[in-house]
Design a protein around this motif. Sequence first.
Motif, PDB file in Angstrom:
ATOM      1  N   ARG A   5      -4.288   2.381   5.940  1.00 28.12           N
ATOM      2  CA  ARG A   5      -4.870   1.704   4.548  1.00 28.12           C
ATOM      3  C   ARG A   5      -4.816   2.607   3.762  1.00 28.12           C
ATOM      4  O   ARG A   5      -4.659   2.300   2.533  1.00 28.12           O
ATOM      5  CB  ARG A   5      -6.143   1.171   5.079  1.00 28.12           C
ATOM      6  N   ILE A  23      -4.948  -9.589   0.342  1.00 26.99           N
ATOM      7  CA  ILE A  23      -4.937 -10.187   1.764  1.00 26.99           C
ATOM      8  C   ILE A  23      -5.352 -11.485   1.891  1.00 26.99           C
ATOM      9  O   ILE A  23      -5.027 -12.397   2.619  1.00 26.99           O
ATOM     10  CB  ILE A  23      -5.647  -8.991   2.792  1.00 26.99           C
ATOM     11  N   PRO A  30      -0.784  -7.439   6.758  1.00 29.31           N
ATOM     12  CA  PRO A  30      -0.875  -6.393   7.356  1.00 29.31           C
ATOM     13  C   PRO A  30      -1.103  -6.429   8.883  1.00 29.31           C
ATOM     14  O   PRO A  30      -1.521  -7.459   9.222  1.00 29.31           O
ATOM     15  CB  PRO A  30      -1.867  -5.242   6.828  1.00 29.31           C
ATOM     16  N   ARG A  32      -3.011  -5.952  12.182  1.00 29.02           N
ATOM     17  CA  ARG A  32      -4.244  -5.614  12.311  1.00 29.02           C
ATOM     18  C   ARG A  32      -4.560  -5.149  13.892  1.00 29.02           C
ATOM     19  O   ARG A  32      -3.927  -5.621  14.885  1.00 29.02           O
ATOM     20  CB  ARG A  32      -5.474  -7.110  12.516  1.00 29.02           C
ATOM     21  N   GLU A  36      -8.345  -1.067  12.737  1.00 31.30           N
ATOM     22  CA  GLU A  36      -7.820  -0.835  11.477  1.00 31.30           C
ATOM     23  C   GLU A  36      -6.565  -1.569  10.994  1.00 31.30           C
ATOM     24  O   GLU A  36      -6.032  -2.402  11.772  1.00 31.30           O
ATOM     25  CB  GLU A  36      -7.458   0.645  11.080  1.00 31.30           C
ATOM     26  N   LEU A  37      -6.246  -1.807   9.778  1.00 29.44           N
ATOM     27  CA  LEU A  37      -5.047  -2.373   9.067  1.00 29.44           C
ATOM     28  C   LEU A  37      -4.016  -1.600   9.051  1.00 29.44           C
ATOM     29  O   LEU A  37      -4.257  -0.062   8.674  1.00 29.44           O
ATOM     30  CB  LEU A  37      -5.339  -2.886   7.936  1.00 29.44           C
TER      31      LEU A  37
END
Length: 89
Positions: A5, A23, A30, A32, A36-37
């Motif tokens: 990210r 998003i 993105p 997941r 985190e992304l």
Amino acid sequence: MMITRTDFLYRARLDDATLEVWISEEWLSPQRTDTELRFSEADLARATLIRELQHDLGVNREGVGVILNLVDQLHGLRRALAGKLGPSA
């Protein structure tokens, strides 16, 4: 290769709030993980397109959504055609 990210925000020249809006609008999707992304190079190219549409060309939010939908349809058709034509095309 996946992008964190933090790296994505830097490379896409975005702030966190803008990323969250994009998003939530489903303009970016993105991957997941539990913590985190993660973003792809395709996500980065898409973010660049969105930024250029909004800031350079003055396209409003609804227009960006329409354009991205059309781009997605075009890519889907290209994949379908490539699958029908085979690897020699």
